[in-house]
Design a protein around this motif. Structure first.
Motif, PDB file in Angstrom:
ATOM      1  N   ALA A   1       0.818  -1.213   0.000  1.00 33.99           N
ATOM      2  CA  ALA A   1       0.000   0.000   0.000  1.00 33.99           C
ATOM      3  C   ALA A   1       0.852   1.262   0.000  1.00 33.99           C
ATOM      4  O   ALA A   1       0.601   2.197  -0.769  1.00 33.99           O
ATOM      5  CB  ALA A   1      -0.936  -0.015   1.211  1.00 33.99           C
ATOM      6  N   ILE A   2       1.873   1.312   0.854  1.00 32.83           N
ATOM      7  CA  ILE A   2       2.670   2.541   0.918  1.00 32.83           C
ATOM      8  C   ILE A   2       3.569   2.670  -0.313  1.00 32.83           C
ATOM      9  O   ILE A   2       3.933   3.787  -0.696  1.00 32.83           O
ATOM     10  CB  ILE A   2       3.494   2.600   2.210  1.00 32.83           C
ATOM     11  CG1 ILE A   2       4.493   1.450   2.308  1.00 32.83           C
ATOM     12  CG2 ILE A   2       2.574   2.601   3.423  1.00 32.83           C
ATOM     13  CD1 ILE A   2       5.367   1.505   3.554  1.00 32.83           C
ATOM     14  N   ARG A   3       3.936   1.546  -0.929  1.00 27.97           N
ATOM     15  CA  ARG A   3       4.674   1.647  -2.195  1.00 27.97           C
ATOM     16  C   ARG A   3       3.788   2.285  -3.275  1.00 27.97           C
ATOM     17  O   ARG A   3       4.255   3.091  -4.082  1.00 27.97           O
ATOM     18  CB  ARG A   3       5.138   0.258  -2.628  1.00 27.97           C
ATOM     19  CG  ARG A   3       6.014   0.234  -3.879  1.00 27.97           C
ATOM     20  CD  ARG A   3       7.377   0.846  -3.601  1.00 27.97           C
ATOM     21  NE  ARG A   3       8.121   0.078  -2.618  1.00 27.97           N
ATOM     22  CZ  ARG A   3       8.967  -0.909  -2.917  1.00 27.97           C
ATOM     23  NH1 ARG A   3       9.134  -1.261  -4.174  1.00 27.97           N
ATOM     24  NH2 ARG A   3       9.628  -1.535  -1.969  1.00 27.97           N
ATOM     25  N   ALA A   4       2.502   1.921  -3.273  1.00 25.70           N
ATOM     26  CA  ALA A   4       1.577   2.526  -4.233  1.00 25.70           C
ATOM     27  C   ALA A   4       1.370   4.007  -3.956  1.00 25.70           C
ATOM     28  O   ALA A   4       1.049   4.778  -4.876  1.00 25.70           O
ATOM     29  CB  ALA A   4       0.240   1.801  -4.198  1.00 25.70           C
ATOM     30  N   LEU A   5       1.552   4.437  -2.712  1.00 28.30           N
ATOM     31  CA  LEU A   5       1.365   5.843  -2.357  1.00 28.30           C
ATOM     32  C   LEU A   5       2.616   6.687  -2.530  1.00 28.30           C
ATOM     33  O   LEU A   5       2.570   7.893  -2.315  1.00 28.30           O
ATOM     34  CB  LEU A   5       0.897   5.939  -0.896  1.00 28.30           C
ATOM     35  CG  LEU A   5      -0.493   5.367  -0.599  1.00 28.30           C
ATOM     36  CD1 LEU A   5      -0.756   5.359   0.886  1.00 28.30           C
ATOM     37  CD2 LEU A   5      -1.570   6.149  -1.334  1.00 28.30           C
ATOM     38  N   SER A   6       3.717   6.070  -2.918  1.00 25.81           N
ATOM     39  CA  SER A   6       4.949   6.829  -3.106  1.00 25.81           C
ATOM     40  C   SER A   6       4.822   7.753  -4.305  1.00 25.81           C
ATOM     41  O   SER A   6       4.070   7.472  -5.253  1.00 25.81           O
ATOM     42  CB  SER A   6       6.131   5.875  -3.306  1.00 25.81           C
ATOM     43  OG  SER A   6       5.992   5.159  -4.513  1.00 25.81           O
TER      44      SER A   6
END
Length: 461
Positions: free
Chosen positions: A293-298
């Motif tokens: 999820a946080i990789r997608a939000l980078s």
């Protein structure tokens, strides 16, 4: 004798290995070729299965070349998976991908067909042709192609983040179910009441067992640890939970008793490795989901919809944890009800913070992520027991603070504070009269606990 920890690490290596099963396929193919040659020497081939020496050599040579090419193709796909996982997903997911049984079956079939055809090719002579073997080689090619199509279909569909999230959640939930079965058996009980320090104070002299090389705790053999404590009439306390990194020289086990067992034997019941594994660590599944999820939000990816899709599966995992009784520590008792082994665990607060903290921090500027995250917390507040509500309301308050700092415009802030199961376009996830319903931030009647604004009433989708 091999210790349990060494056997555990060996099993991990075998499960993650991509060459052991193909090697077995290669050996089986060579042995099957010898059996086919023997069969051709003693049994007449059925009509239509007869080949000339030149035809048999051409067919087998083509099969050998084709299998080498297909092996290279599958290896190329594997390299693409590694690149995809490390760039847009989570490198931690690779521990699960290495264990894919279909991939190993495809590689084993290719190597087995190659060894079978090559061994037959050596036996083709002017006066002897292994007709049955050549036909079986053709059938093996057909099976290999079918498996390749199935593998491609699975590869294309299952490399999406949402499919990987579903796989990871199923793996984590299976670990949780095993822990629930142990608790229901009556041997696993909470070690300390909520809020008290862990480990609990125990009487008697303490002997410390220290680790020499250090590493991440991957698994425990709780049955043998408990049996050792019962045999020597002592209590074993593990200060570190599964998934923790233990540096060299750190305490691995605390032995409370006058006649401690042999420290090297006890150390052999705790497996240390270079990284976490999911076998006994359900929080590792949640770690993988949050990483995706946080990789997608980078800023490099900027895909909040993927983060919202992963939040769907995180919510399912949290509901599973919330219906259990997670605690900061557990005790295992012997047959007479005496405590023998104290192991650390993860409380509901630990799971919830792991699930939402980083997504809230990295997604606080995304209206879609804030709305979906609020819907997750509202649904947990409505569905889970009252003792879980305090932590959920705390997370709602932190989400209010993040939204207030990220959105200075009142209209956009009100939009970000509105729960939505689809992020944008899905409406409120919980009916206003649902049990335990509170407003955002844990305040009653739909008011904002920290932000000071009331979200607009939704009259449509």
């Amino acid at each position: 004798m091999m210790s349990w920890a060494t056997a555990f690490q060996l099993r991990q290596y075998v499960k993650a290995s991509l060459w052991i099963v193909p090697l077995l396929g290669f050996v089986f193919g060579a042995l099957l070729a010898d059996a086919a040659v023997w069969l051709d020497s003693n049994v007449d081939a059925p009509p239509g299965w007869e080949y000339s020496a030149s035809t048999a050599s051409s067919v087998l040579s083509s099969i050998v070349g084709a299998m080498i090419a297909l092996l290279g193709f599958v290896v190329t796909i594997g390299v693409l998976v590694v690149q995809q996982a490390t760039s847009t997903l989570s490198p931690r997911y690779m521990r699960l991908w290495y264990r894919d049984r279909l991939q190993k079956a495809v590689l084993a079939t290719f190597t087995g067909t190659f060894a079978f055809a090559f061994s037959l090719l050596r036996n083709v002579e002017a006066d002897f042709v292994p007709d049955i073997g050549v036909t079986l080689a053709g059938a093996a090619v057909a099976v290999s192609l079918m498996l390749l199509l199935i593998y491609l279909n699975r590869f294309i569909h299952n490399l999406r983040p949402v499919a990987i999230a579903s796989l990871v959640v199923r793996s984590g939930q299976s670990v949780l179910r095993r822990g629930t079965a142990l608790a229901e058996s009556g041997t696993l009980r909470p070690a300390v009441p909520g809020g008290e320090p862990f480990p609990p104070p125990l009487p008697g002299p303490v002997t410390l067992v220290r680790t020499e090389r250090g590493g991440t705790i991957q698994g425990l053999q709780v049955a043998r640890l408990r049996a050792a404590a019962e045999r020597y009439d002592c209590v074993l306390v593990l200060p570190h939970r599964i998934g923790d990194f233990v540096p060299p020289g750190a305490t691995l086990i605390e032995i409370h008793g006058t006649a401690p067992p042999d420290p090297p034997t006890l150390s052999g019941y705790i497996a240390l490795g270079v990284e976490r594994t999911i076998e006994q660590d359900p929080a590792f599944a949640l770690r993988i989901l949050v990483d995706i999820a946080i990789r997608a939000l980078s800023p490099a990816v900027n895909d909040p919809t993927t983060a919202v899709q992963v939040l769907n599966h995180i919510e399912a995992f949290l509901h599973t944890v919330g219906r259990m009784e997670p605690a900061r520590g557990y005790t295992l008792h012997d047959g007479r009800g005496r405590p023998r082994l104290v192991v650390p665990g993860r409380s509901w607060e630990d799971f919830l913070q792991l699930a939402v903290t980083e997504i809230r921090e990295y997604g606080s500027t995304s209206v879609q992520v804030c709305r979906r995250l609020r819907a997750v917390l509202d649904a947990l507040l409505a569905a889970l027991p009252d003792e879980r509500a305090v932590t959920v309301r705390t997370e709602l308050g932190l989400l209010d603070d993040s939204v207030r700092h990220a959105f200075t415009d009142p209209a956009r802030r009100a939009m970000a504070l509105t729960p939505d199961r689809q992020g944008i376009g899905g409406g409120s996830p919980v009916s206003p009269d649902a049990p335990g319903r509170t407003g955002p931030g844990g305040a009653p009647d739909g008011t904002i606990g920290h932000g000071g604004h009331r979200p607009p009433q939704q009259t449509g989708p």
